[in-house]
Design an enzyme around this catalytic site. Sequence first.
Site, mmCIF file in Angstrom:
data_model
loop_
_atom_site.group_PDB
_atom_site.id
_atom_site.type_symbol
_atom_site.label_atom_id
_atom_site.label_comp_id
_atom_site.label_asym_id
_atom_site.label_seq_id
_atom_site.Cartn_x
_atom_site.Cartn_y
_atom_site.Cartn_z
ATOM 1 N N ASP A 52 44.502 44.386 38.411
ATOM 2 C CA ASP A 52 43.457 44.718 39.405
ATOM 3 C C ASP A 52 43.024 46.172 39.228
ATOM 4 O O ASP A 52 41.837 46.498 39.234
ATOM 5 C CB ASP A 52 43.986 44.576 40.851
ATOM 6 C CG ASP A 52 44.497 43.206 41.210
ATOM 7 O OD1 ASP A 52 43.970 42.600 42.137
ATOM 8 O OD2 ASP A 52 45.451 42.726 40.559
ATOM 9 N N GLU A 75 37.196 46.570 45.597
ATOM 10 C CA GLU A 75 38.317 46.219 46.477
ATOM 11 C C GLU A 75 39.439 47.255 46.437
ATOM 12 O O GLU A 75 40.034 47.555 47.471
ATOM 13 C CB GLU A 75 38.886 44.847 46.069
ATOM 14 C CG GLU A 75 40.190 44.550 46.788
ATOM 15 C CD GLU A 75 40.684 43.128 46.661
ATOM 16 O OE1 GLU A 75 40.090 42.334 45.927
ATOM 17 O OE2 GLU A 75 41.687 42.826 47.338
ATOM 18 N N ASP A 120 39.857 38.454 41.634
ATOM 19 C CA ASP A 120 39.955 37.585 42.817
ATOM 20 C C ASP A 120 41.004 36.518 42.506
ATOM 21 O O ASP A 120 40.947 35.889 41.450
ATOM 22 C CB ASP A 120 38.584 36.955 43.094
ATOM 23 C CG ASP A 120 38.588 36.150 44.381
ATOM 24 O OD1 ASP A 120 39.138 36.630 45.392
ATOM 25 O OD2 ASP A 120 38.027 35.038 44.379
ATOM 26 N N THR A 122 44.551 37.323 43.322
ATOM 27 C CA THR A 122 45.756 38.071 42.939
ATOM 28 C C THR A 122 47.037 37.341 43.368
ATOM 29 O O THR A 122 48.032 37.356 42.646
ATOM 30 C CB THR A 122 45.730 39.492 43.548
ATOM 31 O OG1 THR A 122 44.462 40.070 43.282
ATOM 32 C CG2 THR A 122 46.805 40.375 42.951
ATOM 33 N N LYS A 227 36.729 28.933 44.200
ATOM 34 C CA LYS A 227 36.320 27.854 45.108
ATOM 35 C C LYS A 227 34.823 27.571 44.985
ATOM 36 O O LYS A 227 34.393 26.427 45.052
ATOM 37 C CB LYS A 227 36.737 28.189 46.548
ATOM 38 C CG LYS A 227 38.230 27.892 46.764
ATOM 39 C CD LYS A 227 38.630 27.926 48.213
ATOM 40 C CE LYS A 227 39.075 29.263 48.691
ATOM 41 N NZ LYS A 227 40.312 29.756 48.082
HETATM 42 N N1 LIG Z 1 44.149 37.565 54.804
HETATM 43 C C1 LIG Z 1 43.690 38.023 53.625
HETATM 44 N N2 LIG Z 1 44.105 39.209 53.162
HETATM 45 C C2 LIG Z 1 43.647 39.679 51.989
HETATM 46 N N3 LIG Z 1 42.780 39.020 51.183
HETATM 47 C C3 LIG Z 1 42.337 37.853 51.608
HETATM 48 C C4 LIG Z 1 42.767 37.280 52.836
HETATM 49 N N4 LIG Z 1 42.166 36.106 52.968
HETATM 50 C C5 LIG Z 1 41.399 35.965 51.876
HETATM 51 N N5 LIG Z 1 41.488 37.014 51.051
HETATM 52 C C6 LIG Z 1 40.776 37.247 49.786
HETATM 53 O O1 LIG Z 1 39.782 36.236 49.687
HETATM 54 C C7 LIG Z 1 40.031 35.430 48.544
HETATM 55 C C8 LIG Z 1 39.894 33.989 48.948
HETATM 56 O O2 LIG Z 1 40.933 33.692 49.830
HETATM 57 P P1 LIG Z 1 41.829 32.410 49.634
HETATM 58 O O3 LIG Z 1 42.271 32.325 48.209
HETATM 59 O O4 LIG Z 1 42.942 32.577 50.619
HETATM 60 O O5 LIG Z 1 40.895 31.307 50.005
HETATM 61 C C9 LIG Z 1 41.455 35.717 48.122
HETATM 62 O O6 LIG Z 1 41.580 35.491 46.742
HETATM 63 C C10 LIG Z 1 41.664 37.120 48.535
HETATM 64 O O7 LIG Z 1 41.109 37.976 47.534
HETATM 65 P P2 LIG Z 1 42.043 38.742 46.447
HETATM 66 O O8 LIG Z 1 42.793 37.689 45.709
HETATM 67 O O9 LIG Z 1 41.019 39.439 45.607
HETATM 68 O O10 LIG Z 1 42.920 39.678 47.241
HETATM 69 MG MG LIG Z 2 39.248 38.626 46.346
#
Ligand SMILES: Nc1ncnc2c1ncn2[C@@H]1O[C@H](COP(=O)(O)O)[C@@H](O)[C@H]1OP(=O)(O)O
Ligand SMILES: [Mg+2]
Length: 317
Positions: A52, A75, A120, A122, A227
Amino acid sequence: MFNRASFLTRLVASSVKVSETAGGIIKNVMTAGDLKIVNKCDGGYDPQTEADRRAQYCIVQSLQNRYKDLKIIGEEDETTACPEVELGFSEDVLNLESSLNSELRNIKEEDVVVWVDPLDGTSEVALAVKNKNLALLEQVTVLIGIAHKGRAVAGIIHQPYFSENGRTVWAINGCGVHGITPAQSNAKKVVVTTRSHLSESVSSALEALKNKDLADSIEKVGGAGYKVLKVLEGSAAYVFASAGCKKWDTCAPEAVLEAAGGNLTDISGRKIRYDSNIQLNNTGGVLATASWVKHLDYVNSIPDDIKNQLPEVASKK
Ligand SMILES: Nc1ncnc2c1ncn2[C@@H]1O[C@H](COP(=O)(O)O)[C@@H](O)[C@H]1OP(=O)(O)O
Ligand SMILES: [Mg+2]
């Protein structure tokens, strides 16, 4: 040709190449094997890896090198310097210049905000390494979203672990989607949702959609970028009735999905804004639908009590 193109075309042409170089950096860090994971969230879990940090450094340095005054919001607060600076551009994007309407062609650098999620998914990377389940890496994407006066107008979703060499899906408003052929229908309505951030409100929203025959099955996968790729590939919708997703998660996916005729809003059907002074969290949740389903059917089927828990917050706290 590059110098004669409009600002938006040049920026997208650069961003496509930059996203691919960032994807290469992610793969190199993974191959080297030391992810140096830190948790960014006090009292919760929000992992950040060396991939990242390096990927964001590369994206910001590369774009800032060409576009000195460009406003970029990424981010990661912490980055790791790396030598890669990508100054190349995609010829395919430049060839699209004549398809842009005059409003897009006249976009000025000072009215643009670029939203960057260098990696995206992580949590999926961390889990893939922990469980030696490399199939999860398919859910990783590099997201570069371009907003003009608060609206998502172009986006790049690079998926480094798609097949052998990865793929880059990109779009400019009104000019179609490139790098993928979006599905036009599906007999089954698959709804994709979070794998790692499930909550009561997410589950209740999914239950309501099942009861209205808008979700034949639910698939839990990681990442907002991934997604939306699933929606382009034949899933009916992406539903996240919770507040953790941020602007850098949705800006690029929104632009790409909308160029394919789909929709991405909050769960109440409100457009998401991407101004530079905006609240970072998508406090109204996320609802994305394919071109072949009715977005409003999904909005209307989510109960008001869930919507009321997720109000829109426009300005930064
Ligand atoms: N509660 C949270 N805290 C931090 N990041 C979140 C949260 N919910 C969603 N995200 C971010 O949104 C993206 C989609 O969410 P999810 O996979 O849960 O559907 C995640 O990959 C994450 O991004 P990232 O992976 O860049 O930290
Ligand atoms: Mg993300």
